[in-house]
Design an enzyme around this catalytic site. Sequence first.
Site, short mmCIF file in Angstrom:
data_model
loop_
_atom_site.label_atom_id
_atom_site.label_comp_id
_atom_site.label_asym_id
_atom_site.label_seq_id
_atom_site.Cartn_x
_atom_site.Cartn_y
_atom_site.Cartn_z
N ARG A 225 0.80 -1.03 0.00
CA ARG A 225 -0.01 -0.13 0.04
C ARG A 225 1.03 1.18 -0.01
NH1 ARG A 225 -2.65 -2.98 -1.78
NH2 ARG A 225 -5.06 -3.60 -1.38
N LEU A 226 2.10 1.15 -0.33
CA LEU A 226 3.00 2.38 -0.29
C LEU A 226 2.87 2.74 -2.06
CD1 LEU A 226 5.75 1.07 1.84
CD2 LEU A 226 4.01 2.69 2.37
#
Length: 248
Positions: A225-226
């Site tokens: 989720r970066l």
Amino acid sequence: MSRNFVRSFSISSMAAPKDSKLIFAPAGTNTTFQADQYTKNSLSRHQLHPSPFTQFHTWFTHARTSGVHQPETVCFSTASLPSGSVSSRYVYLKELDARGFVIYSNWATSRKAEDVRSNPRASLAFWWSGVERQVRVEGRVERLSEGESQAYYDLRARGSRIGAWASEQSRVLREEEGGREVLERRVKEVEERFEGTEDIPVPPFWGGMRVVPEMVEFWQGRESRLHDRFQYSWDKEKGEWVIERLSP
């Protein structure tokens, strides 16, 4: 105790009670609560064009050639004032020009028409799953001219042109009055009106709406989720787009 039993027990013990949540932490085809990871691409500042219109065209073309189904599908959101009530719907992007993103619809009776009369602003959100990308657009809206709308309207299938005249979009079709039969009667009446001709004028209440962007964000899914996010913001004083990386 086997690992499989421990795994099964831990997942089932985490499940929400049936009477409180109908959906809890869905994870696609995964057998855990963990969401899918995005690993196909990355996005860096040097890859971006100075113009968000050119950058969008590049990404849109890539989505089409990558087999994304109907990449022109977009969530169009509006808000009514003074309540601030927000509404969203999926429509098709039909044009991209030097001023903005164009969709077509009924601008007399639809909910979106009601919203933009009180608040002439809107947002667009594209999601292209196959390439793990999304684009968000925010800005003010403006109607296209009758001539511009007619040019696109003439490209539509005859049935769609008839339907634009016949449908009072978003109005209730009361079952006690016939429900869908009311709509079909209107369609028949319009067909009779334009019988024998393909020269059907665009309805005065129907046409194009352009979202003139003040902000465009390009989002590339990344692992854990970066995600890579870059925002174009229009600087009125400088008359240029400012590009900034955003935290995921």
